[in-house]
Design a protein around this motif. Sequence first.
Motif, PDB file in Angstrom:
ATOM      1  N   THR A   6       0.771  -1.202  -0.295  1.00  0.00           N
ATOM      2  CA  THR A   6      -0.056  -0.119   0.157  1.00  0.00           C
ATOM      3  C   THR A   6       0.754   1.260   0.331  1.00  0.00           C
ATOM      4  O   THR A   6       2.216   1.051   0.141  1.00  0.00           O
ATOM      5  N   VAL A   7       0.532   1.871  -0.617  1.00  0.00           N
ATOM      6  CA  VAL A   7       1.069   3.271  -0.061  1.00  0.00           C
ATOM      7  C   VAL A   7       1.793   3.687   1.208  1.00  0.00           C
ATOM      8  O   VAL A   7       2.924   4.327   1.500  1.00  0.00           O
ATOM      9  N   ASP A   8       0.687   3.726   2.534  1.00  0.00           N
ATOM     10  CA  ASP A   8       1.016   3.783   3.569  1.00  0.00           C
ATOM     11  C   ASP A   8       2.807   3.190   4.225  1.00  0.00           C
ATOM     12  O   ASP A   8       3.148   3.477   4.742  1.00  0.00           O
ATOM     13  N   GLU A   9       3.038   1.712   3.725  1.00  0.00           N
ATOM     14  CA  GLU A   9       4.062   0.885   3.272  1.00  0.00           C
ATOM     15  C   GLU A   9       4.769   1.192   2.867  1.00  0.00           C
ATOM     16  O   GLU A   9       5.818   1.345   3.211  1.00  0.00           O
ATOM     17  N   ILE A  10       4.916   1.746   1.555  1.00  0.00           N
ATOM     18  CA  ILE A  10       5.917   2.833   1.144  1.00  0.00           C
ATOM     19  C   ILE A  10       6.364   3.510   1.456  1.00  0.00           C
ATOM     20  O   ILE A  10       7.680   3.731   1.997  1.00  0.00           O
ATOM     21  N   CYS A  11       5.348   4.604   2.087  1.00  0.00           N
ATOM     22  CA  CYS A  11       5.733   5.240   3.344  1.00  0.00           C
ATOM     23  C   CYS A  11       6.889   5.489   4.343  1.00  0.00           C
ATOM     24  O   CYS A  11       7.844   6.159   4.041  1.00  0.00           O
ATOM     25  N   THR A  12       6.008   4.442   4.722  1.00  0.00           N
ATOM     26  CA  THR A  12       6.971   3.848   6.125  1.00  0.00           C
ATOM     27  C   THR A  12       8.256   2.956   5.878  1.00  0.00           C
ATOM     28  O   THR A  12       9.077   3.633   6.720  1.00  0.00           O
ATOM     29  N   GLU A  13       8.606   2.747   4.896  1.00  0.00           N
ATOM     30  CA  GLU A  13       9.387   1.924   4.544  1.00  0.00           C
ATOM     31  C   GLU A  13      10.291   3.129   4.425  1.00  0.00           C
ATOM     32  O   GLU A  13      11.484   3.250   4.153  1.00  0.00           O
ATOM     33  N   LEU A  14      10.032   4.263   3.595  1.00  0.00           N
ATOM     34  CA  LEU A  14      10.480   5.279   3.122  1.00  0.00           C
ATOM     35  C   LEU A  14      10.958   6.205   3.863  1.00  0.00           C
ATOM     36  O   LEU A  14      12.156   7.147   3.635  1.00  0.00           O
ATOM     37  N   GLN A  15      10.059   6.281   4.997  1.00  0.00           N
ATOM     38  CA  GLN A  15      10.124   7.044   6.530  1.00  0.00           C
ATOM     39  C   GLN A  15      10.098   9.016   5.551  1.00  0.00           C
ATOM     40  O   GLN A  15      10.498   9.507   5.310  1.00  0.00           O
ATOM     41  N   ILE A  16       8.670   8.820   4.580  1.00  0.00           N
ATOM     42  CA  ILE A  16       9.154   9.960   4.165  1.00  0.00           C
ATOM     43  C   ILE A  16       6.788  10.352   4.076  1.00  0.00           C
ATOM     44  O   ILE A  16       6.183   9.212   4.627  1.00  0.00           O
ATOM     45  N   ALA A  17       6.263  11.485   3.870  1.00  0.00           N
ATOM     46  CA  ALA A  17       5.030  11.360   4.151  1.00  0.00           C
ATOM     47  C   ALA A  17       4.388  11.223   2.640  1.00  0.00           C
ATOM     48  O   ALA A  17       4.708  11.071   1.184  1.00  0.00           O
ATOM     49  N   ARG A  18       2.785  10.976   2.733  1.00  0.00           N
ATOM     50  CA  ARG A  18       2.200  10.200   1.652  1.00  0.00           C
ATOM     51  C   ARG A  18       2.372  11.761   0.948  1.00  0.00           C
ATOM     52  O   ARG A  18       2.168  11.121  -0.708  1.00  0.00           O
ATOM     53  N   ARG A  69       6.567   2.152 -10.029  1.00  0.00           N
ATOM     54  CA  ARG A  69       5.410   1.590 -10.841  1.00  0.00           C
ATOM     55  C   ARG A  69       4.031   1.517  -9.800  1.00  0.00           C
ATOM     56  O   ARG A  69       3.876   0.793  -9.336  1.00  0.00           O
ATOM     57  N   CYS A  70       2.652   1.970 -10.226  1.00  0.00           N
ATOM     58  CA  CYS A  70       1.493   1.662  -9.661  1.00  0.00           C
ATOM     59  C   CYS A  70       0.703   0.947  -9.713  1.00  0.00           C
ATOM     60  O   CYS A  70       0.236   0.905 -11.568  1.00  0.00           O
ATOM     61  N   ILE A  71       0.003  -0.014  -9.564  1.00  0.00           N
ATOM     62  CA  ILE A  71      -1.805  -0.603 -10.047  1.00  0.00           C
ATOM     63  C   ILE A  71      -2.588   0.168  -9.137  1.00  0.00           C
ATOM     64  O   ILE A  71      -2.962   0.371  -8.189  1.00  0.00           O
ATOM     65  N   ARG A  72      -4.122   0.628 -10.136  1.00  0.00           N
ATOM     66  CA  ARG A  72      -4.461   1.197  -9.359  1.00  0.00           C
ATOM     67  C   ARG A  72      -6.051   0.205  -9.284  1.00  0.00           C
ATOM     68  O   ARG A  72      -6.369  -0.106 -10.213  1.00  0.00           O
ATOM     69  N   LEU A  73      -6.133   0.356  -7.697  1.00  0.00           N
ATOM     70  CA  LEU A  73      -7.427  -0.553  -8.109  1.00  0.00           C
ATOM     71  C   LEU A  73      -8.604  -0.276  -9.074  1.00  0.00           C
ATOM     72  O   LEU A  73      -9.344   0.524  -8.404  1.00  0.00           O
ATOM     73  N   PRO A  74      -9.745  -0.673  -8.869  1.00  0.00           N
ATOM     74  CA  PRO A  74     -11.508  -0.670  -8.819  1.00  0.00           C
ATOM     75  C   PRO A  74     -11.882   0.271  -7.984  1.00  0.00           C
ATOM     76  O   PRO A  74     -12.461   1.457  -8.004  1.00  0.00           O
ATOM     77  N   ASN A  75     -11.149   0.261  -6.415  1.00  0.00           N
ATOM     78  CA  ASN A  75     -11.608   1.489  -5.802  1.00  0.00           C
ATOM     79  C   ASN A  75     -11.154   3.082  -5.441  1.00  0.00           C
ATOM     80  O   ASN A  75     -10.952   3.743  -5.098  1.00  0.00           O
ATOM     81  N   GLY A  76     -10.301   2.841  -6.566  1.00  0.00           N
ATOM     82  CA  GLY A  76      -8.804   4.115  -6.530  1.00  0.00           C
ATOM     83  C   GLY A  76      -7.765   3.925  -5.548  1.00  0.00           C
ATOM     84  O   GLY A  76      -7.228   5.078  -5.740  1.00  0.00           O
ATOM     85  N   GLN A  77      -7.697   3.046  -5.304  1.00  0.00           N
ATOM     86  CA  GLN A  77      -6.470   2.907  -4.038  1.00  0.00           C
ATOM     87  C   GLN A  77      -5.384   2.361  -5.123  1.00  0.00           C
ATOM     88  O   GLN A  77      -5.684   2.143  -5.820  1.00  0.00           O
ATOM     89  N   LEU A  78      -4.207   3.150  -4.730  1.00  0.00           N
ATOM     90  CA  LEU A  78      -3.034   2.107  -5.029  1.00  0.00           C
ATOM     91  C   LEU A  78      -2.180   1.193  -4.968  1.00  0.00           C
ATOM     92  O   LEU A  78      -2.060   0.719  -3.084  1.00  0.00           O
ATOM     93  N   ARG A  79      -1.888   0.100  -5.797  1.00  0.00           N
ATOM     94  CA  ARG A  79      -0.816  -0.934  -4.608  1.00  0.00           C
ATOM     95  C   ARG A  79       0.513  -0.633  -5.814  1.00  0.00           C
ATOM     96  O   ARG A  79       0.427  -0.447  -6.842  1.00  0.00           O
ATOM     97  N   VAL A  80       1.511  -1.291  -4.969  1.00  0.00           N
ATOM     98  CA  VAL A  80       3.128  -1.663  -6.267  1.00  0.00           C
ATOM     99  C   VAL A  80       3.292  -2.470  -5.796  1.00  0.00           C
ATOM    100  O   VAL A  80       3.662  -3.392  -4.405  1.00  0.00           O
ATOM    101  N   ARG A  81       3.478  -3.122  -6.741  1.00  0.00           N
ATOM    102  CA  ARG A  81       4.214  -5.062  -6.563  1.00  0.00           C
ATOM    103  C   ARG A  81       5.930  -4.634  -6.166  1.00  0.00           C
ATOM    104  O   ARG A  81       6.863  -3.494  -6.245  1.00  0.00           O
TER     105      ARG A  81
END
Length: 65
Positions: A12-24, A38-50
């Motif tokens: 998730t975006v939050d997981e990426i931000c936590t790992e990199l210690q950056i703000a959303r 590179r991101c994947i946009r889910l049907p509900n609009g949320q983003l995921r990163v492989r």
Amino acid sequence: MGVAIRSGQKLTVDEICTELQIARSTFYDWRQKGRGPRCIRLPNGQLRVRRGDFENWLMDCEDTP
């Protein structure tokens, strides 16, 4: 102790931000400028990163001497 990573795990975006210690806002700024992973946009609009895409992006960000 490390966490086992499943093949094809999506972060998730939050997981990426936590790992990199950056703000959303930093993540979304990088994304808007085409500098984020590179991101994947889910049907509900949320983003995921492989996980693999994230790791490749991190390697591309490394400074080379």
